[in-house]
Design a protein around this motif. Structure first.
Motif, PDB file in Angstrom:
ATOM      1  N   UNK A 141     -13.282  19.179  -2.062  1.00 45.01           N
ATOM      2  CA  UNK A 141     -12.936  18.491  -3.303  1.00 45.01           C
ATOM      3  C   UNK A 141     -12.935  16.977  -3.074  1.00 45.01           C
ATOM      4  N   UNK A 142     -13.356  16.248  -4.097  1.00 46.58           N
ATOM      5  CA  UNK A 142     -13.510  14.795  -3.982  1.00 46.58           C
ATOM      6  C   UNK A 142     -12.175  14.082  -4.143  1.00 46.58           C
ATOM      7  N   UNK A 143     -11.951  13.072  -3.310  1.00 52.45           N
ATOM      8  CA  UNK A 143     -10.758  12.220  -3.381  1.00 52.45           C
ATOM      9  C   UNK A 143     -11.221  10.795  -3.700  1.00 52.45           C
ATOM     10  N   UNK A 144     -10.654  10.210  -4.747  1.00 56.56           N
ATOM     11  CA  UNK A 144     -10.989   8.828  -5.122  1.00 56.56           C
ATOM     12  C   UNK A 144      -9.702   8.016  -5.228  1.00 56.56           C
ATOM     13  N   UNK A 145      -9.476   7.057  -4.313  1.00 57.58           N
ATOM     14  CA  UNK A 145      -8.336   6.149  -4.482  1.00 57.58           C
ATOM     15  C   UNK A 145      -8.645   5.140  -5.594  1.00 57.58           C
ATOM     16  N   UNK A 146      -7.649   4.806  -6.393  1.00 57.34           N
ATOM     17  CA  UNK A 146      -7.806   3.785  -7.424  1.00 57.34           C
ATOM     18  C   UNK A 146      -6.429   3.208  -7.731  1.00 57.34           C
ATOM     19  N   UNK A 147      -6.383   2.225  -8.615  1.00 60.98           N
ATOM     20  CA  UNK A 147      -5.100   1.606  -8.965  1.00 60.98           C
ATOM     21  C   UNK A 147      -5.032   1.402 -10.468  1.00 60.98           C
ATOM     22  N   UNK A 148      -4.139   2.139 -11.118  1.00 60.19           N
ATOM     23  CA  UNK A 148      -3.948   1.963 -12.552  1.00 60.19           C
ATOM     24  C   UNK A 148      -3.489   0.538 -12.844  1.00 60.19           C
ATOM     25  N   UNK A 149      -2.614  -0.003 -11.978  1.00 55.32           N
ATOM     26  CA  UNK A 149      -2.096  -1.361 -12.200  1.00 55.32           C
ATOM     27  C   UNK A 149      -3.233  -2.376 -12.215  1.00 55.32           C
ATOM     28  N   UNK A 150      -4.182  -2.257 -11.280  1.00 55.20           N
ATOM     29  CA  UNK A 150      -5.322  -3.171 -11.255  1.00 55.20           C
ATOM     30  C   UNK A 150      -6.212  -2.961 -12.478  1.00 55.20           C
ATOM     31  N   UNK A 157      -4.472  -0.893  -2.882  1.00 59.78           N
ATOM     32  CA  UNK A 157      -5.873  -0.638  -3.219  1.00 59.78           C
ATOM     33  C   UNK A 157      -6.768  -1.775  -2.723  1.00 59.78           C
ATOM     34  N   UNK A 158      -6.306  -3.017  -2.911  1.00 60.01           N
ATOM     35  CA  UNK A 158      -7.116  -4.170  -2.495  1.00 60.01           C
ATOM     36  C   UNK A 158      -7.261  -4.209  -0.974  1.00 60.01           C
ATOM     37  N   UNK A 159      -6.188  -3.895  -0.258  1.00 65.93           N
ATOM     38  CA  UNK A 159      -6.262  -3.948   1.209  1.00 65.93           C
ATOM     39  C   UNK A 159      -6.776  -2.650   1.831  1.00 65.93           C
ATOM     40  N   UNK A 160      -7.044  -1.647   0.943  1.00 70.86           N
ATOM     41  CA  UNK A 160      -7.601  -0.355   1.382  1.00 70.86           C
ATOM     42  C   UNK A 160      -6.731   0.304   2.451  1.00 70.86           C
ATOM     43  N   UNK A 161      -5.434   0.283   2.192  1.00 71.12           N
ATOM     44  CA  UNK A 161      -4.514   0.872   3.147  1.00 71.12           C
ATOM     45  C   UNK A 161      -3.292   1.407   2.410  1.00 71.12           C
ATOM     46  N   UNK A 162      -2.937   2.665   2.738  1.00 67.62           N
ATOM     47  CA  UNK A 162      -1.780   3.293   2.112  1.00 67.62           C
ATOM     48  C   UNK A 162      -1.282   4.397   3.045  1.00 67.62           C
ATOM     49  N   UNK A 163       0.029   4.472   3.219  1.00 66.08           N
ATOM     50  CA  UNK A 163       0.581   5.425   4.194  1.00 66.08           C
ATOM     51  C   UNK A 163       0.328   6.877   3.821  1.00 66.08           C
ATOM     52  N   UNK A 164       0.113   7.146   2.524  1.00 68.28           N
ATOM     53  CA  UNK A 164      -0.045   8.531   2.083  1.00 68.28           C
ATOM     54  C   UNK A 164      -1.485   9.027   2.161  1.00 68.28           C
ATOM     55  N   UNK A 165      -2.461   8.125   2.144  1.00 63.42           N
ATOM     56  CA  UNK A 165      -3.859   8.555   2.037  1.00 63.42           C
ATOM     57  C   UNK A 165      -4.288   9.526   3.140  1.00 63.42           C
ATOM     58  N   UNK A 201     -11.743  -9.233  -3.878  1.00 66.60           N
ATOM     59  CA  UNK A 201     -12.489  -8.398  -2.931  1.00 66.60           C
ATOM     60  C   UNK A 201     -12.398  -6.918  -3.212  1.00 66.60           C
ATOM     61  N   UNK A 202     -12.216  -6.575  -4.484  1.00 65.95           N
ATOM     62  CA  UNK A 202     -12.137  -5.159  -4.886  1.00 65.95           C
ATOM     63  C   UNK A 202     -12.699  -5.030  -6.293  1.00 65.95           C
ATOM     64  N   UNK A 203     -13.223  -3.863  -6.607  1.00 66.25           N
ATOM     65  CA  UNK A 203     -13.820  -3.645  -7.919  1.00 66.25           C
ATOM     66  C   UNK A 203     -13.158  -2.471  -8.632  1.00 66.25           C
ATOM     67  N   UNK A 204     -13.349  -2.443  -9.934  1.00 67.79           N
ATOM     68  CA  UNK A 204     -12.831  -1.346 -10.753  1.00 67.79           C
ATOM     69  C   UNK A 204     -13.416  -0.017 -10.301  1.00 67.79           C
ATOM     70  N   UNK A 205     -12.614   1.028 -10.371  1.00 67.56           N
ATOM     71  CA  UNK A 205     -13.055   2.373  -9.980  1.00 67.56           C
ATOM     72  C   UNK A 205     -13.436   3.240 -11.171  1.00 67.56           C
ATOM     73  N   UNK A 206     -13.345   2.693 -12.395  1.00 64.74           N
ATOM     74  CA  UNK A 206     -13.514   3.539 -13.579  1.00 64.74           C
ATOM     75  C   UNK A 206     -14.914   4.144 -13.671  1.00 64.74           C
TER      76      UNK A 206
END
Length: 424
Positions: free
Chosen positions: A293-302, A271-279, A322-327
């Motif tokens: 439909x809307x897609x929102x990446x987020x991180x429960x762990x963060x 999430x922080x590096x804004x990169x994921x193989x599945x996205x 360098x990343x903010x909460x998505x809530x």
């Protein structure tokens, strides 16, 4: 006849003393102002006609639904565990909707009580393949989905050997396919039963009465819904419906008619590096199956790591990584997906945001405060938030002519500030 006679006489030429010619009459007719075009029919909304709408958190087991619910609601109601069906009975929480307008109004009025708008959120147990036929307590869980008005679909896109996956490995596109298939199959089953019941009552109908024609039209609409689900293989919300059809679709309370927001749960690192193989694959799947439909990446762990921090500590940590909460973004997305807006009531005692459905008229908006306000509605004194902020005070807004009296036909606008007048 009198109107026509007067027009001819008014068109009489005193210089020539000749009667008005036929061509002149036609010319006069051409000069008449054109009739106003009929206003386009307002598009009806899919879903319950209510201001009290709920959104449910849905997904396969062990994708982070309950953990997400806990950080979103700032509670520990969700039963997060490393095994399927940790959640059985749904949990419910009211999530405050962040709004800079509400914050500004509170600073301006300095009220004794502050009540923001809320989004009601439900944590629903995980769905597995076969849920539509009862597998894994599927029937009970699908009934919980039917009871909500919109869906947050949590999709797992992180690898963690310590968090098992019910299907054996991580594959978010497969998981989304499972959820869509199970919801669609349950809708097909429900629509089939509805058609069978309707056919039993329409076989003996004649074709002369309006009531019989209406019942046959309703059956034809339900059969169109069945075609969308089976032949077209679309979710109901992705088909084109006119207002008469929407009225029938809404009575069916279908699972695939509910708006969906896809929440892709990433590892904190991804999430922080804004990169994921599945996205990219997830986006391609949504574009192919449920475009728009809307897609929102987020991180429960963060989010779990940020949750216990003070606002100052949280801001410092977000700046550092360098990343903010998505809530907040997720809460707004859910609120908007249900076509919800809010208006405000303001004073020294209380500043409050009231949630209503887009398109709500003034009496019904007043009714969310108290039914008497709707039943005995007289009018509303309305000003726009932007006008109050520009002019600085209610007196200045009124002096500028921006405080308006609105009657029963008025349709509320997001951000309106209202004072209701009702009869005794």
């Amino acid at each position: 006849m009198l109107y026509r006679f007067l027009r001819i006489n008014l068109s009489f030429s005193p210089l020539s003393h000749k009667p008005f010619s036929t061509s002149s009459i036609l010319l006069a007719k051409k000069k008449m102002p054109p009739k106003k075009a009929a206003a386009p029919e307002k598009k009806a909304l899919l879903g319950r006609p209510s201001n009290n709408l709920k959104i449910g958190i849905v997904g396969v087991p062990n994708v982070g639904k309950s953990s997400f619910f806990n950080v979103l609601s700032d509670t520990d109601l969700g039963k997060a565990a490393n095994f399927p069906y940790a959640t059985i009975n749904p949990e419910e929480a009211r999530i405050p909707v962040p709004d800079v307008r509400f914050d500004w109004l509170c600073e301006t009025y300095k009220p004794a009580s502050r009540v923001p708008a809320h989004l009601t959120c439900i944590d629903i147990a995980g769905l597995t393949a076969g849920a539509s036929t009862g597998a894994g307590l599927g029937n009970a869980f699908l009934s919980h989905v039917r009871a909500v008005d919109g869906i947050f679909q949590v999709v797992r896109a992180f690898d963690d050997a310590e968090v098992i996956h019910v299907e054996g490995d991580v594959d978010p596109c497969r998981d989304m396919e499972i959820i869509q298939t199970e919801l669609r199959l349950k809708d097909i089953e429900w629509v089939e039963k509805t058609i069978d019941n309707m056919k039993k009552t329409t076989r003996s109908l004649g074709s002369n009465s309006l009531a019989d024609k209406a019942k046959k039209e309703e059956l034809a609409i339900v059969e169109k819904v069945y075609k969308v689900l089976t032949v077209d293989q679309k979710d109901v919300r992705k088909a084109e419906w006119n207002n008469k059809e929407i009225d029938v679709v809404n009575t069916l309370q279908l699972l695939t008619a509910k708006p969906v927001t896809y929440l892709v749960n990433l590892s904190e690192r991804d999430f922080i590096r804004k990169k994921n193989k599945w996205l990219p694959k997830i986006k391609a799947w949504i574009d192919a199956n449920n475009s728009g439909d809307l897609l929102i990446p987020f991180s429960v762990a963060l989010e779990q790591r940020l949750a216990p921090l003070s606002p100052e500590e949280k801001a410092d940590e977000e700046k550092a990584i360098g990343a903010t909460s998505s809530l907040a973004k997720i809460t707004h997305a859910g609120y908007n997906s249900l076509d919800l807006i809010r208006y405000f009531t303001c004073g020294p005692d209380e500043v409050r945001a009231w949630t209503i459905r887009r398109g709500t008229k003034a009496p019904q908006a007043a009714g969310v405060i108290h039914t008497d306000f709707e039943n005995k509605f007289v009018c509303g004194e309305i000003m726009a938030y932007e006008d109050l902020k520009e002019h600085g005070s209610e007196a200045a807004v009124k002096a500028a002519g921006k405080l308006r009296q609105q009657g029963k036909p008025y349709e509320m606008v997001d951000g309106d500030i209202a004072y209701w007048k009702s009869g005794a």
